[in-house]
Write a protein that holds these residues in place. Sequence first.
Motif, PDB file in Angstrom:
ATOM      1  N   ALA A 172       0.817  -1.222   0.000  1.00 43.34           N
ATOM      2  CA  ALA A 172       0.000   0.000   0.000  1.00 43.34           C
ATOM      3  C   ALA A 172       0.849   1.270   0.000  1.00 43.34           C
ATOM      4  CB  ALA A 172      -0.962  -0.006   1.197  1.00 43.34           C
ATOM      5  N   PRO A 173       1.712   1.441  -1.015  1.00 40.90           N
ATOM      6  CA  PRO A 173       2.538   2.653  -1.039  1.00 40.90           C
ATOM      7  C   PRO A 173       1.681   3.902  -1.254  1.00 40.90           C
ATOM      8  CG  PRO A 173       2.682   1.507  -3.131  1.00 40.90           C
ATOM      9  CD  PRO A 173       1.927   0.596  -2.208  1.00 40.90           C
ATOM     10  N   HIS A 174       2.220   5.040  -0.846  1.00 41.94           N
ATOM     11  CA  HIS A 174       1.544   6.315  -1.074  1.00 41.94           C
ATOM     12  C   HIS A 174       1.505   6.613  -2.569  1.00 41.94           C
ATOM     13  CE1 HIS A 174       0.774   7.880   2.911  1.00 41.94           C
ATOM     14  NE2 HIS A 174       1.982   7.523   3.299  1.00 41.94           N
ATOM     15  N   SER A 175       0.438   7.218  -3.003  1.00 43.08           N
ATOM     16  CA  SER A 175       0.356   7.727  -4.372  1.00 43.08           C
ATOM     17  C   SER A 175       0.571   9.238  -4.349  1.00 43.08           C
ATOM     18  CB  SER A 175      -1.003   7.378  -4.997  1.00 43.08           C
ATOM     19  OG  SER A 175      -2.046   8.037  -4.300  1.00 43.08           O
ATOM     20  N   PHE A 176       0.623   9.831  -5.528  1.00 44.60           N
ATOM     21  CA  PHE A 176       0.837  11.270  -5.652  1.00 44.60           C
ATOM     22  C   PHE A 176      -0.308  11.904  -6.436  1.00 44.60           C
ATOM     23  CE2 PHE A 176       4.996   9.221  -5.470  1.00 44.60           C
ATOM     24  CZ  PHE A 176       5.536   9.846  -4.359  1.00 44.60           C
ATOM     25  N   VAL A 177      -0.683  13.110  -6.023  1.00 45.72           N
ATOM     26  CA  VAL A 177      -1.703  13.901  -6.711  1.00 45.72           C
ATOM     27  C   VAL A 177      -1.212  15.347  -6.784  1.00 45.72           C
ATOM     28  CG1 VAL A 177      -3.640  12.436  -5.977  1.00 45.72           C
ATOM     29  CG2 VAL A 177      -2.947  14.373  -4.554  1.00 45.72           C
ATOM     30  N   THR A 178      -1.790  16.123  -7.688  1.00 46.22           N
ATOM     31  CA  THR A 178      -1.429  17.534  -7.791  1.00 46.22           C
ATOM     32  C   THR A 178      -2.210  18.356  -6.764  1.00 46.22           C
ATOM     33  OG1 THR A 178      -3.072  17.805  -9.551  1.00 46.22           O
ATOM     34  CG2 THR A 178      -0.785  17.408 -10.206  1.00 46.22           C
TER      35      THR A 178
END
Length: 210
Positions: free
Chosen positions: A169-175
């Motif tokens: 469950a790694p972190h994702s990225f968003v703007t």
Amino acid sequence: MTAAARKRKPADKGAAVFDRELEDLPQELRWREWMGRIEAVLFASGSPVGREDLARVVGQGASVDMLIDDIQAELVGRPYELAEVSGGWMFRTKTQFADAIKAAADLGEQSLAFTEMEMGVLCAIAYHQPIDRAGLKDIFGKEVSRDLLARLRFKDLITSGPRSPRPGAPHSFVTTATFLTTFDLQSLRDLPELDLAVGNVGDITRAAQV
């Protein structure tokens, strides 16, 4: 006393109360004062100001949109404009004066300048968010460094998104909202079509440096 320095009504506890309505002024002067208040708030802010916040400095019967329209009309021919960005309004210089600004103040070297790889990763996140590092690796065919992602975080252009469904469950990225403001977007729906995105990278980068 000037028109801008209006009398204030006493509050229950002796504190001053901001006079939004300006009922002691003729309608024309009242409208001009409201326009001035909106301009003052926008000049004082380094980020877009929303309609709800602007409505706090004008009368209840005043239309913020009409006041904005009148301010914009007065700025025709000026080197700056009042633009709607990311759900609010802000002042910005017009793009045709970008070279003059850079020549005078060397703003082209400011911290929001991007390397080609940074811009590529930022575009990938914008179009595929939420996306984790493994997803970025799939796009670029190589690992995207944590340092690069940290630089985009430092510029407040990306932040952590929901956990990825991948193992661990790694972190994702968003703007971020700053991303929208930097690239003059109302929302992510205003991004150019995906098949045109690569061709627009240079234009987006130049817009960020103005």
